[in-house]
Design a protein around this motif. Structure first.
Motif, short mmCIF file in Angstrom:
data_model
loop_
_atom_site.label_atom_id
_atom_site.label_comp_id
_atom_site.label_asym_id
_atom_site.label_seq_id
_atom_site.Cartn_x
_atom_site.Cartn_y
_atom_site.Cartn_z
N TYR A 190 -3.15 32.67 -3.20
CA TYR A 190 -3.78 31.49 -3.81
C TYR A 190 -3.40 30.22 -3.06
O TYR A 190 -4.25 29.36 -2.82
N GLU A 191 -2.15 30.09 -2.66
CA GLU A 191 -1.69 28.87 -2.01
C GLU A 191 -2.14 28.76 -0.55
O GLU A 191 -2.46 27.67 -0.09
N PHE A 192 -2.12 29.89 0.18
CA PHE A 192 -2.35 29.81 1.62
C PHE A 192 -3.68 30.38 2.08
O PHE A 192 -4.31 29.83 2.98
N ALA A 193 -4.13 31.48 1.51
CA ALA A 193 -5.39 32.07 1.95
C ALA A 193 -6.59 31.37 1.31
O ALA A 193 -7.65 31.26 1.93
N PHE A 194 -6.43 30.93 0.08
CA PHE A 194 -7.53 30.27 -0.65
C PHE A 194 -7.06 28.94 -1.23
O PHE A 194 -7.07 28.74 -2.45
N PRO A 195 -6.69 27.99 -0.39
CA PRO A 195 -6.11 26.74 -0.92
C PRO A 195 -7.10 25.86 -1.67
O PRO A 195 -6.69 25.04 -2.49
N THR A 196 -8.39 26.02 -1.42
CA THR A 196 -9.37 25.19 -2.12
C THR A 196 -9.98 25.89 -3.33
O THR A 196 -10.89 25.34 -3.96
N ALA A 197 -9.50 27.08 -3.64
CA ALA A 197 -10.06 27.85 -4.76
C ALA A 197 -9.66 27.21 -6.09
O ALA A 197 -8.59 26.60 -6.21
N PRO A 198 -10.52 27.35 -7.11
CA PRO A 198 -10.15 26.83 -8.43
C PRO A 198 -9.02 27.65 -9.06
O PRO A 198 -8.70 28.75 -8.61
N GLN A 199 -8.41 27.09 -10.09
CA GLN A 199 -7.25 27.71 -10.75
C GLN A 199 -7.59 29.09 -11.33
O GLN A 199 -6.73 29.97 -11.35
N VAL A 239 -9.10 31.44 -10.10
CA VAL A 239 -8.94 32.49 -9.09
C VAL A 239 -7.51 33.04 -9.15
O VAL A 239 -7.29 34.25 -9.06
N LEU A 240 -6.54 32.16 -9.33
CA LEU A 240 -5.15 32.60 -9.49
C LEU A 240 -5.01 33.50 -10.71
O LEU A 240 -4.35 34.54 -10.66
N TYR A 241 -5.65 33.11 -11.80
CA TYR A 241 -5.58 33.93 -13.02
C TYR A 241 -6.23 35.30 -12.80
O TYR A 241 -5.75 36.31 -13.31
N MET A 242 -7.30 35.36 -12.03
CA MET A 242 -7.95 36.64 -11.73
C MET A 242 -7.04 37.50 -10.86
O MET A 242 -6.95 38.71 -11.05
N PHE A 243 -6.34 36.88 -9.90
CA PHE A 243 -5.37 37.62 -9.10
C PHE A 243 -4.28 38.21 -10.00
O PHE A 243 -3.86 39.35 -9.83
N MET A 244 -3.81 37.40 -10.95
CA MET A 244 -2.77 37.88 -11.85
C MET A 244 -3.28 39.01 -12.74
O MET A 244 -2.59 40.02 -12.94
N LEU A 245 -4.48 38.88 -13.26
CA LEU A 245 -5.06 39.94 -14.10
C LEU A 245 -5.31 41.22 -13.30
O LEU A 245 -5.21 42.32 -13.85
N ALA A 246 -5.61 41.09 -12.04
CA ALA A 246 -5.82 42.27 -11.20
C ALA A 246 -4.53 43.07 -11.05
O ALA A 246 -4.57 44.26 -10.69
#
Length: 91
Positions: free
Chosen positions: A52-61, A63-70
């Protein structure tokens, strides 16, 4: 007349296991599994945060939650495949 509100004696308290005793029992029964779960959680959260921080820095928040749910299906998939691999290697 007996005092019904008298404090319990130390002998009465010794029948209940202390928190430390209960924790020791749980860890001795499930310690390896709990450690594996904790390590997987740290690795997954670290990976998701780095993505979330480095590969997708402009992604909305979200996206982080979807990564966590995955991490939920990833956890079960990893440990189920690990069990299958152990069964196959035991044959």
């Amino acid at each position: 007349m007996p005092d019904s509100d008298a404090a319990e004696t130390p002998d009465d308290q010794s029948t209940d296991p202390s928190v430390a005793d209960r924790a020791r029992t749980v860890l001795s029964e499930n310690g390896t599994g709990m450690l594996q779960d904790l390590l997987f959680a740290f690795a997954w959260v670290g990976l998701a945060s780095l993505l979330y921080e480095f590969a997708f820095p402009t992604a909305p928040q979200w996206v982080l939650y979807m990564f966590m749910l995955a991490g939920i299906p990833a956890y079960f998939g990893f440990f189920i495949s690990l069990d299958i691999a152990r069964e196959r290697s035991a044959r």
